[in-house]
Scaffold this motif. Structure first.
Motif, mmCIF file in Angstrom:
data_model
loop_
_atom_site.group_PDB
_atom_site.id
_atom_site.type_symbol
_atom_site.label_atom_id
_atom_site.label_comp_id
_atom_site.label_asym_id
_atom_site.label_seq_id
_atom_site.Cartn_x
_atom_site.Cartn_y
_atom_site.Cartn_z
ATOM 1 N N ALA A 117 0.850 -1.199 0.000
ATOM 2 C CA ALA A 117 0.000 0.000 0.000
ATOM 3 C C ALA A 117 0.878 1.239 0.000
ATOM 4 N N GLU A 118 0.427 2.245 -0.736
ATOM 5 C CA GLU A 118 1.137 3.534 -0.744
ATOM 6 C C GLU A 118 0.551 4.434 0.322
ATOM 7 N N ASN A 119 1.362 5.348 0.818
ATOM 8 C CA ASN A 119 0.816 6.333 1.760
ATOM 9 C C ASN A 119 0.599 7.663 1.049
ATOM 10 N N HIS A 120 -0.487 8.341 1.414
ATOM 11 C CA HIS A 120 -0.758 9.674 0.861
ATOM 12 C C HIS A 120 -0.848 10.730 1.945
ATOM 13 N N VAL A 121 -0.662 10.294 3.167
ATOM 14 C CA VAL A 121 -0.564 11.202 4.318
ATOM 15 C C VAL A 121 0.544 10.638 5.205
ATOM 16 N N ARG A 122 0.881 11.358 6.248
ATOM 17 C CA ARG A 122 1.854 10.820 7.201
ATOM 18 C C ARG A 122 1.160 9.751 8.030
ATOM 19 N N ILE A 123 1.823 8.626 8.173
ATOM 20 C CA ILE A 123 1.276 7.515 8.950
ATOM 21 C C ILE A 123 2.120 7.368 10.210
ATOM 22 N N GLY A 124 1.446 7.196 11.340
ATOM 23 C CA GLY A 124 2.201 7.078 12.592
ATOM 24 C C GLY A 124 1.556 6.100 13.541
ATOM 25 N N TRP A 125 2.156 5.994 14.705
ATOM 26 C CA TRP A 125 1.611 5.054 15.675
ATOM 27 C C TRP A 125 0.666 5.780 16.625
ATOM 28 N N LEU A 126 -0.446 5.121 16.905
ATOM 29 C CA LEU A 126 -1.460 5.630 17.822
ATOM 30 C C LEU A 126 -1.717 4.526 18.844
ATOM 31 N N ARG A 127 -1.886 4.918 20.074
ATOM 32 C CA ARG A 127 -2.125 4.009 21.204
ATOM 33 C C ARG A 127 -2.569 2.593 20.781
ATOM 34 N N SER A 128 -1.645 1.684 20.830
ATOM 35 C CA SER A 128 -1.743 0.243 20.524
ATOM 36 C C SER A 128 -1.568 -0.090 19.048
ATOM 37 N N VAL A 129 -1.409 0.928 18.203
ATOM 38 C CA VAL A 129 -0.884 0.808 16.832
ATOM 39 C C VAL A 129 -1.617 -0.261 16.016
ATOM 40 N N ALA A 130 -0.856 -1.152 15.357
ATOM 41 C CA ALA A 130 -1.456 -2.101 14.414
ATOM 42 C C ALA A 130 -2.359 -3.117 15.103
ATOM 43 N N HIS A 131 -2.240 -3.207 16.436
ATOM 44 C CA HIS A 131 -3.166 -4.091 17.148
ATOM 45 C C HIS A 131 -4.613 -3.668 16.918
ATOM 46 N N ILE A 132 -4.826 -2.386 16.697
ATOM 47 C CA ILE A 132 -6.206 -1.886 16.610
ATOM 48 C C ILE A 132 -6.947 -2.595 15.484
ATOM 49 N N TYR A 133 -6.395 -2.528 14.260
ATOM 50 C CA TYR A 133 -7.140 -3.144 13.148
ATOM 51 C C TYR A 133 -7.027 -4.663 13.156
ATOM 52 N N HIS A 134 -5.862 -5.176 13.567
ATOM 53 C CA HIS A 134 -5.718 -6.637 13.590
ATOM 54 C C HIS A 134 -6.655 -7.269 14.615
ATOM 55 N N ALA A 135 -6.734 -6.667 15.793
ATOM 56 C CA ALA A 135 -7.627 -7.221 16.827
ATOM 57 C C ALA A 135 -9.078 -7.128 16.375
ATOM 58 N N PHE A 136 -9.435 -6.030 15.715
ATOM 59 C CA PHE A 136 -10.822 -5.882 15.266
ATOM 60 C C PHE A 136 -11.183 -7.008 14.289
ATOM 61 N N ALA A 137 -10.299 -7.262 13.327
ATOM 62 C CA ALA A 137 -10.599 -8.290 12.317
ATOM 63 C C ALA A 137 -10.606 -9.686 12.942
ATOM 64 N N ILE A 138 -9.599 -10.008 13.699
ATOM 65 C CA ILE A 138 -9.464 -11.378 14.224
ATOM 66 C C ILE A 138 -10.595 -11.702 15.196
ATOM 67 N N HIS A 139 -10.856 -10.804 16.128
ATOM 68 C CA HIS A 139 -11.837 -11.138 17.163
ATOM 69 C C HIS A 139 -13.278 -11.009 16.664
ATOM 70 N N SER A 140 -13.484 -10.200 15.641
ATOM 71 C CA SER A 140 -14.800 -10.196 14.989
ATOM 72 C C SER A 140 -15.001 -11.500 14.222
ATOM 73 N N PHE A 141 -13.941 -11.926 13.547
ATOM 74 C CA PHE A 141 -14.037 -13.162 12.731
ATOM 75 C C PHE A 141 -14.272 -14.385 13.624
ATOM 76 N N VAL A 142 -13.582 -14.412 14.758
ATOM 77 C CA VAL A 142 -13.805 -15.520 15.703
ATOM 78 C C VAL A 142 -15.278 -15.549 16.127
ATOM 79 N N ASP A 143 -15.820 -14.376 16.389
ATOM 80 C CA ASP A 143 -17.225 -14.293 16.793
ATOM 81 C C ASP A 143 -18.147 -14.792 15.665
#
Lengths: 739, 151
Positions: A506-532
């Motif tokens: 993926a290309e970036n078109h804005v500055r990308i940075g870390w936000l409280r818990s970083v990549a866990h945010i989207y990964h946890a959302f996908a994994i734990h929703s999928f488990v459900d």
């Protein structure tokens, strides 16, 4: 611009500190600048500690305070081990200096990385004070014991205050770190107790000094007009009206950064005035023409579709177990789903702000920063100075959440000070904060599972595609960094024989940075929703299904493909992925939340920053509105120090996660960020936040792990899963706009 | 020339009459306890009392301040012992602390109007004050403690 100002620079640090107390204490280090005013006979047995002849104990706190309490809590450990009287301890905030090791207050690692150093510093000084007393009284050192700021020889009933012993203690040989005697937990006076934070009085009386509040004599104020599209450069501008504004002193340009942008200034046109309001009014009257930026076509919906299309095709494998394709082909049933999390902004209550003064070839800065050494490096890099010629004083931070690890706003102040010849305060407005953030990446995730007769996965394929934080340091980067894939993605802890994790470009078109818990945010959302979803498809109880999926308690050995397993830069032998601990928090959260007795509950359990967290959300829906009566957390963060501050971090994470679940969304049109302030970038308010957050912490003597961030990742999926339980509607895109 | 009182002290202002009270307090008379955050009256960080009423200083121009009495966090109590401040310390409400002066001023105004607020009263009065650290649960506890109502 040095590119080692990255999260990379703090990795691998633990061993340095822990195995080598001598590294910290073995050498007589220079007196910290903050302690320089101290009597010259004062004694500095470590970089963290000084004792004055009047008995005052000075503890240098080298971590930034943004609300976790770390500036108070680490010194409490040292004071406890020293057996100092807390009321006679003075806390000095460290300036940026490499002698402290990493000061980057980020990654939920302050206790993990510095707990032992505090114990060692306290025990070393105590041992030397005891040795000094023994010498003075001509008795064995083993008979001299520290007790509340004194050394006591109980046989002869003699006592001497720490201050009386300073001169003699400084002449004692430093004890071998291996010989140090540490307090046993039952002897702790401050550890495990809930002492008030040192800043609490200043905060409730308005005396706390944040970056926004820094003021130095002769200071002027700057407001900067930046390109609305990332990477845009000034073509020409008209400042006639701006200059006519009452209070405006001058107008200066700031060059655009040179890629990669790292922590450089964005560039633009700055209006300098004798107060903040005038600077802001003048800036609004600027007429700036911007050169066309290659990012001008960036549009969020189209970009989302492109990420999703990438996620639907085979991509670079980052972890392979068994043969997913074969297992999927032979599965009795398969289930697939796609999830999406948008760009998010930090929106700390204090927008970025800094004062800097350039004088005689050196810069002094006062900043709300999570990383004063990054300030030194970034300012030095931008201005052609040596790092040592940049002094960074750290103020309180009005929230950080990762944004204030990136000191572009301090660079702006320093560059402007050089142009103006006076100290300059740069104040970002809320609109600038929302429009020019280092955004949390948007991410598209594709999931597919092959299932057995009981609905348990025999195979699990997941792909995630997002612009990487790596683009900050290498603008040509298209794939995720090890740390991003290691955040709850390639370390999936489930008992599934065939597993493949993939990452697409993926290309970036804005500055990308870390936000409280970083990549866990989207990964946890996908994994734990999928488990459900899988549990729902199998018509099984979620908790029972989740425990079955995790399998028996065991320590995993994660071996990704083509990259190192990040694991917060800790060896897996030391901090393994331990499914027994994950199971335990799930069982505890279920028990405490009334699982099985209520219908409107959702659960998610996630390991992050080496901690194990389960969260149960309870939701109610009325007239399409979501109310969250309760979040129940079970927490295993290993050894913890201050129970109340641990609890408060999870209370806060519950609200932060709710904001992500229900409100957070940054979008772009024609390359420009659409949102600008709290009316269109909403964060949870008191009536929207969970009414109650219960935090159940498992008492533990395990190695310390993270607390500040790990509460966030399970919240969005727990809320989404609870909504499914309550309404039958499945959420796959955040934020949850309607029910 | 605009004449006003700030924390009981008479003041005069002859700058830009459109300048919000917030920037007068912060930049001109160095009362930085009142915080800048949104600049649009959306977040409550700049809450002060004007003639006793909770007011967003960031959207209150100086030209409207003639003859008014302003109370800021610095003037709420002499020793930091206003019941709301005491309750805030007891409940250890603050995390980063940036929004808390505004929260405290808002809560103090609420208790003056409604000495025994209900949960709904608290939600209604406090929902204009954002806390990004998410201390709302303790804010609610602290308001109740200050009011002497059951948590």
């Amino acid at each position: 611009m040095s590119t080692n100002v990255t999260i990379v620079s703090r990795r691998g640090f633990l061993e340095n500190v822990f195995s080598a107390g001598a590294l910290i204490l073995g050498a007589q280090l220079p007196i910290p600048a903050e302690a320089a005013k101290v009597d010259s006979a004062a004694w500095n047995p470590s970089v963290y500690l000084g004792l004055e002849k009047d008995g005052s104990v000075i503890i240098v706190t080298h971590r930034s305070e943004m609300g976790t309490g770390i500036r108070s809590v680490l010194p409490m450990v040292l004071a406890d081990e020293l057996d100092a009287d807390w009321s006679r301890v003075k806390i000095e905030q460290a300036i940026g200096d490499a002698k402290y090791g990493s000061q980057n207050t980020d990654g939920s690692c302050s206790i993990r990385d510095f707990l032992e150093a505090m114990h060692v510093a306290g025990a070393t000084a105590r041992t030397m004070l005891e040795a000094a007393a023994a010498k003075q009284w001509n008795v064995p050192a083993s008979e001299c014991k520290a007790s509340n700021h004194q050394i006591v020889h109980s046989k002869s009933n003699r006592k001497a205050g720490f201050g009386e012993l300073v001169a003699l203690a400084a002449k004692q040989p430093k004890p071998d770190p291996k010989s140090l005697q540490f307090k046993s937990p039952d002897q702790y006076k401050y550890i495990g107790k809930n002492l008030p934070m040192i800043d609490s009085e200043d905060i409730v009386t308005g005396k706390g000094t944040f970056g926004m509040d820094a003021k130095v004599p002769g200071m002027v104020y700057a407001s900067i007009e930046r390109s609305p599209v990332f990477g845009g450069k000034v073509k020409k501008f008209d400042d006639a009206e701006a200059r006519k504004t009452k209070g405006v002193l001058q107008v200066e340009t700031l060059d655009a950064f040179k890629p990669p942008h790292v922590f450089q200034q964005l560039g633009g046109v700055a209006v300098i005035a004798n107060n903040t309001w005038a600077a802001m009014q003048g800036r609004k009257k600027l007429k700036v023409d911007w050169e066309q930026s290659p990012h001008a076509a960036y549009e969020s919906q189209a970009y989302k579709r492109s990420l999703q299309e990438t996620a639907r095709k085979p991509q670079k494998a980052v972890r392979i177990i068994g043969d997913v394709d074969k297992a999927l082909a032979s599965a009795a049933k398969t289930h697939e789903a796609e999830y999406y999390v948008p760009l998010l902004a930090h929106a700390s209550m204090e927008p970025p702000a800094s004062v800097a003064e350039f004088k005689d070839g050196k810069v002094t800065a006062w900043a709300a920063t999570q990383n004063p050494q990054a300030v030194q490096e970034a300012v030095a890099g931008a201005m052609g100075l040596k790092k040592e010629d940049v002094t960074c004083h750290v103020t309180l931070l009005g929230g950080g959440f990762g944004r204030k690890s990136k000191p572009d706003y301090v660079v702006e102040a320093a560059m402007l000070s050089k142009k103006v010849g006076k100290p300059v305060k740069v104040v970002w407005s809320r609109e600038e904060d929302i429009r020019f953030d280092y955004y949390h990446a948007c991410a598209a995730m594709y999931m597919k599972a092959g299932l057995d007769a009981k609905g348990k996965p025999t195979s699990w394929l997941h792909r995630s595609v997002f612009p990487s934080i790596g683009t900050t340091f290498d603008h040509t980067a298209r794939y995720a960094m090890d740390l991003e894939m290691g955040m709850g993605w390639n370390d999936l802890p489930y008992d599934i024989p065939n597993h493949r994790a993939e990452n697409g470009p993926a290309e970036n078109h804005v500055r990308i940075g870390w936000l409280r818990s970083v990549a866990h945010i989207y990964h946890a959302f996908a994994i734990h929703s999928f488990v459900d979803e899988l549990a729902a498809a199998a018509n099984r109880d979620r908790v029972e299904y989740l425990l079955d999926l995790i399998g028996p308690g065991r320590k995993l050995n994660i071996q990704p493909e083509g990259m190192k397993y990040w694991n917060n830069d800790q060896p897996q032998e030391k901090y393994p992925v331990d499914t027994a601990r994950l199971r335990r928090v799930i069982e505890l959260a279920a028990e405490k939340s009334g699982w099985g007795k209520k219908k409107n509950l959702g659960i998610a359990a996630h390991r992050s920053f080496l901690s194990y967290i389960a969260a149960v959300a309870e939701v109610e829906v009325e007239n399409g509105k979501i109310r969250i009566p309760r979040i129940t957390y079970a927490v295993d963060a290993g050894t913890t120090i201050h129970p109340d501050r641990v609890k408060s971090q999870f209370e806060g994470a519950s609200v932060f996660g709710t904001s992500i679940a229900l409100f957070g969304e940054i979008t772009a049109r024609d390359g420009k960020i659409v949102q600008s302030n709290y009316h269109d970038y909403k964060v949870a308010r008191i009536h929207e936040a969970p009414i109650e957050t219960q935090v159940h912490v498992i008492p533990s003597r395990e190695l310390p792990a993270g607390v500040g961030e790990p509460g966030v990742p399970p919240i969005p999926p727990a809320i989404a899963n609870a909504l499914f339980a309550a309404t039958g509607k499945r959420v796959r895109d955040l934020p949850i706009k309607s029910v | 020339m605009i004449k006003l009182k700030v924390n009981g002290v008479s003041r005069q202002f002859d700058g830009d009459p459109d300048m919000p009270l917030l920037w007068y307090l912060r930049d001109e008379i160095s009362l930085t306890g009142t915080k800048f955050s949104c600049g649009m009256g959306l977040c409550g960080s700049c809450t002060v009392h004007v003639n006793g009423a909770a007011t967003r200083a960031c959207v209150t121009p100086m030209k409207s301040m003639e003859g008014k009495a302003v109370l800021t966090i610095e003037g709420l109590s002499a020793k930091g012992d206003h019941p709301v401040q005491k309750a805030w310390k007891t409940c250890a409400v603050a995390q980063c602390g940036y929004c808390q002066p505004g929260q405290i001023m808002q809560a103090a105004a609420l208790l003056k109007q409604k000495p025994k607020p209900s949960d709904k009263d608290i939600d209604d009065a406090m929902q204009g004050n954002i806390c990004r650290c998410g201390t709302y649960q303790r804010i609610r506890q602290a308001v109740k403690l200050a009011a002497g109502v059951k948590a």
